[in-house]
Design an enzyme around this catalytic site. Sequence first.
Site, PDB file in Angstrom:
ATOM      1  N   ASP A  30       1.177  -5.028 -79.081  1.00 20.67           N
ATOM      2  CA  ASP A  30       0.202  -4.029 -78.850  1.00 20.67           C
ATOM      3  C   ASP A  30       0.163  -3.638 -77.429  1.00 20.67           C
ATOM      4  OD1 ASP A  30      -2.633  -3.288 -80.352  1.00 20.67           O
ATOM      5  OD2 ASP A  30      -2.633  -3.083 -78.363  1.00 20.67           O
ATOM      6  N   ILE A  31       0.072  -2.328 -77.074  1.00 21.66           N
ATOM      7  CA  ILE A  31       0.087  -1.988 -75.673  1.00 21.66           C
ATOM      8  C   ILE A  31      -0.859  -2.430 -74.821  1.00 21.66           C
ATOM      9  CG2 ILE A  31      -1.267   0.305 -76.036  1.00 21.66           C
ATOM     10  CD1 ILE A  31       1.310   1.486 -74.519  1.00 21.66           C
ATOM     11  N   ASN A  87      -8.419  -3.101 -89.232  1.00 24.89           N
ATOM     12  CA  ASN A  87      -9.587  -2.395 -89.014  1.00 24.89           C
ATOM     13  C   ASN A  87      -9.415  -1.183 -89.742  1.00 24.89           C
ATOM     14  OD1 ASN A  87     -10.676  -4.018 -87.207  1.00 24.89           O
ATOM     15  ND2 ASN A  87      -9.247  -3.049 -85.617  1.00 24.89           N
ATOM     16  N   GLY A  93     -13.472   0.338 -86.926  1.00 25.44           N
ATOM     17  CA  GLY A  93     -12.718   0.390 -85.361  1.00 25.44           C
ATOM     18  C   GLY A  93     -11.280   0.989 -85.538  1.00 25.44           C
ATOM     19  N   GLN A  94     -11.015   1.372 -86.735  1.00 33.98           N
ATOM     20  CA  GLN A  94      -9.558   1.991 -86.852  1.00 33.98           C
ATOM     21  C   GLN A  94      -9.295   3.127 -85.867  1.00 33.98           C
ATOM     22  OE1 GLN A  94      -8.329   2.792 -90.728  1.00 33.98           O
ATOM     23  NE2 GLN A  94      -6.104   3.259 -90.007  1.00 33.98           N
ATOM     24  N   HIS A 100      -2.157  -1.050 -90.095  1.00 36.14           N
ATOM     25  CA  HIS A 100      -1.900  -1.906 -89.242  1.00 36.14           C
ATOM     26  C   HIS A 100      -2.350  -2.946 -89.381  1.00 36.14           C
ATOM     27  CE1 HIS A 100      -4.381   0.856 -86.846  1.00 36.14           C
ATOM     28  NE2 HIS A 100      -4.619  -0.334 -86.115  1.00 36.14           N
ATOM     29  N   HIS A 102      -3.259  -6.521 -87.195  1.00 35.49           N
ATOM     30  CA  HIS A 102      -3.425  -7.180 -85.690  1.00 35.49           C
ATOM     31  C   HIS A 102      -2.985  -8.750 -86.052  1.00 35.49           C
ATOM     32  CE1 HIS A 102      -5.435  -3.718 -83.497  1.00 35.49           C
ATOM     33  NE2 HIS A 102      -5.683  -3.597 -84.695  1.00 35.49           N
TER      34      HIS A 102
HETATM   35  P1  AMP Z   1      -7.005  -0.161 -84.188  1.00 38.33           P
HETATM   36  O1  AMP Z   1      -8.067   0.081 -83.059  1.00 38.33           O
HETATM   37  O2  AMP Z   1      -7.308  -1.205 -85.182  1.00 38.33           O
HETATM   38  O3  AMP Z   1      -6.746   1.261 -84.922  1.00 38.33           O
HETATM   39  O4  AMP Z   1      -5.657  -0.533 -83.489  1.00 38.33           O
HETATM   40  C1  AMP Z   1      -4.723   0.383 -82.957  1.00 38.33           C
HETATM   41  C2  AMP Z   1      -3.999  -0.416 -82.035  1.00 38.33           C
HETATM   42  O5  AMP Z   1      -2.807   0.278 -81.365  1.00 38.33           O
HETATM   43  C3  AMP Z   1      -4.648  -0.691 -80.547  1.00 38.33           C
HETATM   44  O6  AMP Z   1      -4.817  -2.067 -80.427  1.00 38.33           O
HETATM   45  C4  AMP Z   1      -3.781  -0.237 -79.576  1.00 38.33           C
HETATM   46  O7  AMP Z   1      -3.827  -0.589 -78.189  1.00 38.33           O
HETATM   47  C5  AMP Z   1      -2.529   0.043 -80.243  1.00 38.33           C
HETATM   48  N1  AMP Z   1      -1.675   1.050 -79.643  1.00 38.33           N
HETATM   49  C6  AMP Z   1      -1.863   2.455 -79.531  1.00 38.33           C
HETATM   50  N2  AMP Z   1      -0.714   2.997 -78.989  1.00 38.33           N
HETATM   51  C7  AMP Z   1       0.248   2.080 -79.229  1.00 38.33           C
HETATM   52  C8  AMP Z   1       1.529   1.984 -78.612  1.00 38.33           C
HETATM   53  N3  AMP Z   1       2.155   3.361 -78.088  1.00 38.33           N
HETATM   54  N4  AMP Z   1       2.180   0.916 -78.572  1.00 38.33           N
HETATM   55  C9  AMP Z   1       1.840  -0.271 -78.997  1.00 38.33           C
HETATM   56  N5  AMP Z   1       0.390  -0.304 -79.229  1.00 38.33           N
HETATM   57  C10 AMP Z   1      -0.266   0.947 -79.327  1.00 38.33           C
END
Ligand code: AMP
Length: 114
Positions: A30-31, A87, A93-94, A100, A102
């Site tokens: 995750d970024i 999520n 919180g999606q 995806h 986590h």
């Molecule tokens: P959610 O809030 O459950 O939809 O999770 C989305 C996740 O994607 C968040 O934890 C973000 O930090 C992660 N995210 C968004 N863009 C990127 C990216 N380019 N590379 C890695 N993770 C990302």
Amino acid sequence: MSDCIFCKIISKEIPSSVVYEDDRILAFKDISLAAPVHVLIIPKQHISSVMDLNLEHVDLIGHIFLVGKKIARDLGVDSKGFRIVNNCGEDGGQTVGHIHFHLLGGRGLQWPPG
Ligand code: AMP
Ligand code: ZN
């Protein structure tokens, strides 16, 4: 899906730090780390959320969890424990509309989540 950020990560249009890949799924860091270990596990097939899952996805979702177990071992969080969480939707919180999971570990995680 041309405007989906995770589909672009799958196609390598957007770079990511890959920790696992096979023909069906991709896992990458995750970024924005919410824990010392924070990996996203995603299917290569674009599925928007849990609400779009059906019987044809049962094996895929099982596969995601088995790969999650392998990643937890590989990254050394298997013995102390970790969390695999999805999520779904606004209240869940999606923020990215490509399903995806986590994988979080490396610290004590709170329950219930915020
Ligand atoms: P959610 O809030 O459950 O939809 O999770 C989305 C996740 O994607 C968040 O934890 C973000 O930090 C992660 N995210 C968004 N863009 C990127 C990216 N380019 N590379 C890695 N993770 C990302
Ligand atoms: Zn997508």
